[in-house]
Structure formats: C-alpha cells, structure tokens
Design an enzyme around this catalytic site. Sequence first.
Site, PDB file in Angstrom:
ATOM      1  N   GLU A   1       0.844  -1.199   0.000  1.00  0.00           N
ATOM      2  CA  GLU A   1       0.000   0.000   0.000  1.00  0.00           C
ATOM      3  C   GLU A   1       0.881   1.252   0.000  1.00  0.00           C
ATOM      4  O   GLU A   1       1.843   1.332   0.755  1.00  0.00           O
ATOM      5  CB  GLU A   1      -0.907  -0.025   1.242  1.00  0.00           C
ATOM      6  CG  GLU A   1      -1.898   1.106   1.282  1.00  0.00           C
ATOM      7  CD  GLU A   1      -2.613   1.276  -0.046  1.00  0.00           C
ATOM      8  OE1 GLU A   1      -3.271   0.338  -0.510  1.00  0.00           O
ATOM      9  OE2 GLU A   1      -2.472   2.354  -0.664  1.00  0.00           O
TER      10      GLU A   1
ATOM     11  N   LYS B   1       8.297  -1.544  -2.332  1.00  0.00           N
ATOM     12  CA  LYS B   1       7.625  -0.775  -1.270  1.00  0.00           C
ATOM     13  C   LYS B   1       8.657  -0.161  -0.318  1.00  0.00           C
ATOM     14  O   LYS B   1       8.583   1.019   0.030  1.00  0.00           O
ATOM     15  CB  LYS B   1       6.653  -1.694  -0.511  1.00  0.00           C
ATOM     16  CG  LYS B   1       6.043  -1.084   0.725  1.00  0.00           C
ATOM     17  CD  LYS B   1       5.193   0.137   0.422  1.00  0.00           C
ATOM     18  CE  LYS B   1       4.980   0.956   1.658  1.00  0.00           C
ATOM     19  NZ  LYS B   1       4.201   2.167   1.466  1.00  0.00           N
TER      20      LYS B   1
ATOM     21  N   CYS C   1       6.274   4.604   9.472  1.00  0.00           N
ATOM     22  CA  CYS C   1       6.889   3.744   8.445  1.00  0.00           C
ATOM     23  C   CYS C   1       8.263   4.140   7.937  1.00  0.00           C
ATOM     24  O   CYS C   1       9.100   3.258   7.726  1.00  0.00           O
ATOM     25  CB  CYS C   1       5.923   3.612   7.282  1.00  0.00           C
ATOM     26  SG  CYS C   1       4.443   2.706   7.784  1.00  0.00           S
TER      27      CYS C   1
HETATM   28  P1  NAD Z   1      -1.859  -0.362  12.699  1.00  0.00           P
HETATM   29  O1  NAD Z   1      -1.040  -0.653  13.889  1.00  0.00           O
HETATM   30  O2  NAD Z   1      -2.652   0.905  12.636  1.00  0.00           O
HETATM   31  O3  NAD Z   1      -2.903  -1.567  12.464  1.00  0.00           O
HETATM   32  C1  NAD Z   1      -2.557  -2.911  12.517  1.00  0.00           C
HETATM   33  C2  NAD Z   1      -3.680  -3.664  13.220  1.00  0.00           C
HETATM   34  O4  NAD Z   1      -3.456  -5.079  13.105  1.00  0.00           O
HETATM   35  C3  NAD Z   1      -3.795  -3.390  14.723  1.00  0.00           C
HETATM   36  O5  NAD Z   1      -5.079  -2.850  15.003  1.00  0.00           O
HETATM   37  C4  NAD Z   1      -3.585  -4.777  15.376  1.00  0.00           C
HETATM   38  O6  NAD Z   1      -4.395  -4.984  16.512  1.00  0.00           O
HETATM   39  C5  NAD Z   1      -3.987  -5.713  14.260  1.00  0.00           C
HETATM   40  N1  NAD Z   1      -3.430  -7.064  14.372  1.00  0.00           N
HETATM   41  C6  NAD Z   1      -2.129  -7.428  14.556  1.00  0.00           C
HETATM   42  N2  NAD Z   1      -2.016  -8.776  14.537  1.00  0.00           N
HETATM   43  C7  NAD Z   1      -3.254  -9.278  14.344  1.00  0.00           C
HETATM   44  C8  NAD Z   1      -3.783 -10.595  14.213  1.00  0.00           C
HETATM   45  N3  NAD Z   1      -2.986 -11.665  14.259  1.00  0.00           N
HETATM   46  N4  NAD Z   1      -5.114 -10.750  14.029  1.00  0.00           N
HETATM   47  C9  NAD Z   1      -5.920  -9.662  13.949  1.00  0.00           C
HETATM   48  N5  NAD Z   1      -5.485  -8.388  14.051  1.00  0.00           N
HETATM   49  C10 NAD Z   1      -4.168  -8.209  14.236  1.00  0.00           C
HETATM   50  O7  NAD Z   1      -0.877  -0.446  11.460  1.00  0.00           O
HETATM   51  P2  NAD Z   1      -1.009   0.299  10.037  1.00  0.00           P
HETATM   52  O8  NAD Z   1      -0.526   1.698  10.140  1.00  0.00           O
HETATM   53  O9  NAD Z   1      -2.372   0.048   9.493  1.00  0.00           O
HETATM   54  O10 NAD Z   1       0.088  -0.483   9.195  1.00  0.00           O
HETATM   55  C11 NAD Z   1      -0.141  -1.830   8.800  1.00  0.00           C
HETATM   56  C12 NAD Z   1       0.916  -2.217   7.778  1.00  0.00           C
HETATM   57  O11 NAD Z   1       0.777  -1.396   6.612  1.00  0.00           O
HETATM   58  C13 NAD Z   1       2.362  -2.015   8.234  1.00  0.00           C
HETATM   59  O12 NAD Z   1       3.147  -3.057   7.664  1.00  0.00           O
HETATM   60  C14 NAD Z   1       2.762  -0.687   7.625  1.00  0.00           C
HETATM   61  O13 NAD Z   1       4.147  -0.618   7.378  1.00  0.00           O
HETATM   62  C15 NAD Z   1       2.005  -0.710   6.315  1.00  0.00           C
HETATM   63  N6  NAD Z   1       1.661   0.618   5.777  1.00  0.00           N
HETATM   64  C16 NAD Z   1       1.195   1.593   6.589  1.00  0.00           C
HETATM   65  C17 NAD Z   1       0.814   2.827   6.048  1.00  0.00           C
HETATM   66  C18 NAD Z   1       0.273   3.929   6.924  1.00  0.00           C
HETATM   67  O14 NAD Z   1       0.053   5.003   6.399  1.00  0.00           O
HETATM   68  N7  NAD Z   1       0.059   3.727   8.205  1.00  0.00           N
HETATM   69  C19 NAD Z   1       0.884   3.022   4.664  1.00  0.00           C
HETATM   70  C20 NAD Z   1       1.355   1.990   3.864  1.00  0.00           C
HETATM   71  C21 NAD Z   1       1.731   0.775   4.425  1.00  0.00           C
HETATM   72  C1  UGA Z   2       4.461   7.697   3.734  1.00  0.00           C
HETATM   73  C2  UGA Z   2       4.496   7.629   2.205  1.00  0.00           C
HETATM   74  O1  UGA Z   2       4.299   8.958   1.675  1.00  0.00           O
HETATM   75  C3  UGA Z   2       3.409   6.699   1.675  1.00  0.00           C
HETATM   76  O2  UGA Z   2       3.523   6.569   0.255  1.00  0.00           O
HETATM   77  C4  UGA Z   2       3.563   5.321   2.329  1.00  0.00           C
HETATM   78  O3  UGA Z   2       2.517   4.463   1.901  1.00  0.00           O
HETATM   79  C5  UGA Z   2       3.530   5.472   3.839  1.00  0.00           C
HETATM   80  O4  UGA Z   2       4.572   6.387   4.266  1.00  0.00           O
HETATM   81  C6  UGA Z   2       3.780   4.192   4.564  1.00  0.00           C
HETATM   82  O5  UGA Z   2       4.340   3.266   4.015  1.00  0.00           O
HETATM   83  O6  UGA Z   2       3.422   4.194   5.741  1.00  0.00           O
HETATM   84  P1  UGA Z   2       2.999   8.972   5.534  1.00  0.00           P
HETATM   85  O7  UGA Z   2       4.098   8.577   6.459  1.00  0.00           O
HETATM   86  O8  UGA Z   2       1.606   8.676   5.933  1.00  0.00           O
HETATM   87  O9  UGA Z   2       3.220   8.274   4.112  1.00  0.00           O
HETATM   88  O10 UGA Z   2       3.072  10.538   5.250  1.00  0.00           O
HETATM   89  P2  UGA Z   2       4.059  11.453   4.367  1.00  0.00           P
HETATM   90  O11 UGA Z   2       3.243  12.469   3.694  1.00  0.00           O
HETATM   91  O12 UGA Z   2       4.962  10.660   3.531  1.00  0.00           O
HETATM   92  O13 UGA Z   2       4.900  12.189   5.500  1.00  0.00           O
HETATM   93  C7  UGA Z   2       5.867  11.501   6.271  1.00  0.00           C
HETATM   94  C8  UGA Z   2       6.631  12.497   7.110  1.00  0.00           C
HETATM   95  O14 UGA Z   2       7.455  13.313   6.282  1.00  0.00           O
HETATM   96  C9  UGA Z   2       5.750  13.463   7.896  1.00  0.00           C
HETATM   97  O15 UGA Z   2       6.310  13.686   9.170  1.00  0.00           O
HETATM   98  C10 UGA Z   2       5.782  14.722   7.057  1.00  0.00           C
HETATM   99  O16 UGA Z   2       5.541  15.888   7.791  1.00  0.00           O
HETATM  100  C11 UGA Z   2       7.197  14.683   6.535  1.00  0.00           C
HETATM  101  N1  UGA Z   2       7.384  15.441   5.280  1.00  0.00           N
HETATM  102  C12 UGA Z   2       6.724  15.060   4.160  1.00  0.00           C
HETATM  103  C13 UGA Z   2       8.258  16.521   5.252  1.00  0.00           C
HETATM  104  O17 UGA Z   2       8.876  16.869   6.282  1.00  0.00           O
HETATM  105  N2  UGA Z   2       8.429  17.197   4.073  1.00  0.00           N
HETATM  106  C14 UGA Z   2       7.784  16.844   2.942  1.00  0.00           C
HETATM  107  O18 UGA Z   2       8.002  17.513   1.898  1.00  0.00           O
HETATM  108  C15 UGA Z   2       6.911  15.761   2.976  1.00  0.00           C
END
Ligand code: NAD
Ligand code: UGA
Length: 475
Positions: A171, A226, A282
């Site tokens: 994602e 990713k 992340c």
């Molecule tokens: P999160 O902590 O918000 O959510 C994960 C959820 O999974 C938690 O609510 C937890 O209770 C649940 N969980 C864990 N083990 C479980 C199990 N065995 N059965 C059922 N539920 C279970 O995490 P997130 O921010 O949604 O991130 C999830 C993944 O996606 C990570 O690998 C992260 O790197 C990736 N990711 C996150 C973002 C983002 O913007 N947060 C964007 C892209 C990718």
């Molecule tokens: C980031 C990536 O942008 C997503 O593509 C990815 O899916 C995600 O991580 C993930 O894998 O979790 P996110 O962390 O939600 O998304 O937000 P960003 O907009 O990337 O910002 C990350 C951090 O960088 C923030 O603290 C933001 O304030 C900072 N940032 C961003 C800067 O300081 N300058 C910029 O120009 C942009």
Amino acid sequence: MKLEVKNICCIGAGYVGGPTMAVIADKCPHIQINVVDLNEQRIALWNSSDLSKLPIYEPGLDEIIERCRGRNLHFSSDIEKNIAKSDMVFISVNTPTKTKGVGAGKASDLKWIDACARQIAKFANGKTIVVEKSTLPVKTAQTVKKILDESEDNTKGNKKFKQFSVLSNPEFLAEGNAVDDLVNPDRVLIGGNDSESINILENIYLSWIDKSKIIKTNLWSSELSKLVANAFLAQRISSINSISALCEATGADINDVALAIGTDKRIGKYFLNPGPGFGGSCFKKDILNLTYICDYYGLKEVSAYWQKVIDINNWQNKRISEMVVEKLFGTITSKKIAILGFSFKSNTNDIRESPAINICKELMIEGCDLHIYDPKVNFEQIVSVIGESKSDLNKDNSHIINEGTWTFAKTVYSAADGADAIIITTEWSEFINIDWKMLSSLLRRPSWVFDTRSIVDTEYIESLGINVWRVGLGN
Ligand code: NAD
Ligand code: UGA
C-alpha cells in the site's frame, strides 16, 4: 476459469486496513468485506454510530463508512469465522521494528505476520488468495507460503487439502490523504507468480482504476519496491532538511531553493518541504529494515548510505530543541512554551514517531512548562508518549528526572497565553490562519515564534514585535 471474489477478509483494522477496505467496499458493492482485528476496542470504535469516534481520522473517510458499513463493509473481532468464509484474505497487520532479539533495532518484527499465516492456514477453506498488504522484508511471501502449505492444519500425511496463493500488494497511501490516494493512486503494484490469482486481484482494482496504472511484477520486486519507495521519499526529506541548515548558515532561503530546484522536471516539486524531521510509523522502520537486509547480503556500503538518511533526520529533529534553548537565552526553566501540533503531519490524528515527541521531551528535560495543542490529538495519546506531567522521562535509561511540566491546551490562544515562545511542529491549516495580531498581545516579551514547518509570514510576525525563527531561513 474465472474465479470471482465474493468475500474478502482483511486482518488488521488499522490505518491501512480500515481506509483500504472502505474504499474497496465503496467501489465494489458486489463484494462483502469483513475487516477483523484482535483489538476489540478498535473494532467497537469502527462500529460506533457517532462517526466522529472512528479510531482513525482521515478526511472523507467518515462519509464512505456511512455509505458502506452494514451494507458490504463489516468490522468484527470474529477472525475465525471471517477467514473461513473468504476467497481472499488481506494481511494488513503492523510490522514494527524489533525491539529485542536477533536484528533488534533494525529488522521488522514479523510475529504478527507469522500469527496471521497460521490463523489463515487453520481457518481457511478450499482455495484462498492471501494478499500481503503490510510492508514486509523482501522474501516474506516465501515464509508465509511455507507456513500456509506446511501447517498441520493443511497436511494429512502428504496430502494438502487447502490451496493457497500468496500475492504482494503493498500500500502506498499517505496518511491525511488516504482516501484520495486510494481512489486515485499513482499505481497499484501486484507481485506474484500465479497469474490466475494476480488477475483476480487486478479485477478488483479495475472496478475504478485504469489498467495502465496496474504494475505486475514478481513477488520479490513488489516487496522490495515498497521499501525502496519509502526510502527514496525519506531521502528527499533528509536532503532538503540538510540544505535547510546550510540556508540558515549562509543567508539563503530554503523555500527559494526548493522552488529553484523543484522546477527542474528531473527533480520535481513534491516532497521538498523542510521540517522538524520526518515522522510517522513507516519511514524510519522501513529504512532500518532495508539496511538490515543490505547487511544480511553483505552490502555494507549500501546499508551505510541509507542509514545516513535516518542520521540526518535525528540530527534535524534534535537541533530544533537545542536552538530553542539557545535563542531563549540559554535557559527555558519555568518558561511557558506553546507547542502547536502533535501529530506527525497535518490531517491525521496519528502520533507515531511524531517529531513533536522528542522536541517536547528534550524541552521538558530543560524544565520548561509546555502547553500542547493539536486539533485532532487527544490528551491520552500525548500521555502515552511523554508521560504524565512531572513524571520521570528516563531518557536513554539514564534516570534523568524530568523537571518540566506539560498541559493539554484546548485552543491555540490558551496555549500561547503568557508564553515566551510558540513552536509550530505540525503544518495544520489552522496554524497557517492564526490571528497573529491577537496572539502577539498574549505573549510575554521578548517573545519568539519557531516555525519548523515554514508556514508563517515571517515579515508580518516580525512587524508585530515578535522574534521569528523559520526552518531554512538565513539572516
Ligand atoms: P496499525 O497498527 O494501525 O494496524 C494494525 C492492526 O493489526 C492493529 O489494530 C492490530 O491490533 C492488528 N493485528 C495485529 N495482529 C493481528 C492478528 N494476528 N489478528 C488480527 N489483528 C491483528 O498499522 P497500520 O498503520 O495500518 O500499518 C499496517 C501495515 O501497513 C504495516 O506493515 C505498515 O508498514 C504498512 N503501511 C502503513 C501505512 C500507513 O500510512 N500507516 C501506509 C502503507 C503501508
Ligand atoms: C508515507 C508515504 O508517503 C506513503 O507513500 C507510504 O505508503 C507510507 O509512508 C507508509 O508506508 O506508511 P505517511 O508517512 O503517511 O506516508 O506521510 P508522508 O506524507 O509521507 O509524511 C511523512 C513524514 O514526512 C511526515 O512527518 C511529514 O511531515 C514529513 N514530510 C513530508 C516533510 O517533512 N516534508 C515533505 O516535503 C513531505
């Protein structure tokens, strides 16, 4: 054979699972989607009739939840039943950095992924497509497949009676912009080696995304891409932040420099905003994971190169609090300082790895009185990372007693009333529109504004008799 997906289960109702499944449900009303989580409290909030109580704040998400919840989108803690009835299971669980054991501080902790694979192996029926949505080290799909295939729940003698196909579909959404990123992504990446399963997943996305945006690769390219995408994005922030310090030293302005370089199409204008260092759950963990993988394959120089992105980020963050102390005449003991913004970026209530956390901790060690305001972050969230006011911060296990205090402020103006300084730590639009004339009458003189996000009109604020420091602006 055309296998149509009728039931999807998503394990993990977090920042990725919740919004991703909501958008798929919205775009594919013919598919029933069950989002499951171990965390019953989180599930209860997803089911809350008061949409302001959803566990995740994302602009536009509440409207989608209202449209789809109960129709073809369901939130539940019944993991067993929902895996059992699904043709496709997404894994969207957390993959944080390991805190102990082999690879501690660098490798991703895969215990939740391992647990998911075992749950799926146990409860799935017939043929199931398992989709890695979580961000994972390259080659994890191999582990997941092995657990699925060789689990005792799938083997009677040498005969396997359940069939699994594993795909990688990372994602790329950014928090605060998740709905838009999901509805109109730059690309969708699907990695796999079973073309039938790839086509089935592709079909779901084709309900609203053009085929030209769907990239298909092998599993390892997808998993690695990713990590690399996040590393490149973070690298840009460390690059611009490193130059922000040089601007301050030389009299250049980082905003001019960002414009001048960003208009070159090869560089591009996005992701060039200086700040207090990147936060979020992340970037740091994914780069650490990348360096761990590089070390594992003996690529020490590559690992050291990416480690520097993190080093610069830590340095940028630390220099903010040091500079605040220096500008306030070397002492902030008992001085009131307003912190504007606690989320790691605007438009989200997520505070994971927020740059504000360390800035607050460092300032409190100096004994100041912080008043923290954020439009979406609540008191309990702040307590969870900086403790109750007057508590021991125990920084680096050195038992430093925190002499500072902090208070949860309900408005910008109450945070700033009587303050010596205001530090803007998050770029919320509310802070771009502050009534500085009114604020200037509330501050104690001499007063300071520290703008770590480069969002204020420096000249105007200075005209009100307030000293201003703005990241990347030299004198
Ligand atoms: P999160 O902590 O918000 O959510 C994960 C959820 O999974 C938690 O609510 C937890 O209770 C649940 N969980 C864990 N083990 C479980 C199990 N065995 N059965 C059922 N539920 C279970 O995490 P997130 O921010 O949604 O991130 C999830 C993944 O996606 C990570 O690998 C992260 O790197 C990736 N990711 C996150 C973002 C983002 O913007 N947060 C964007 C892209 C990718
Ligand atoms: C980031 C990536 O942008 C997503 O593509 C990815 O899916 C995600 O991580 C993930 O894998 O979790 P996110 O962390 O939600 O998304 O937000 P960003 O907009 O990337 O910002 C990350 C951090 O960088 C923030 O603290 C933001 O304030 C900072 N940032 C961003 C800067 O300081 N300058 C910029 O120009 C942009």
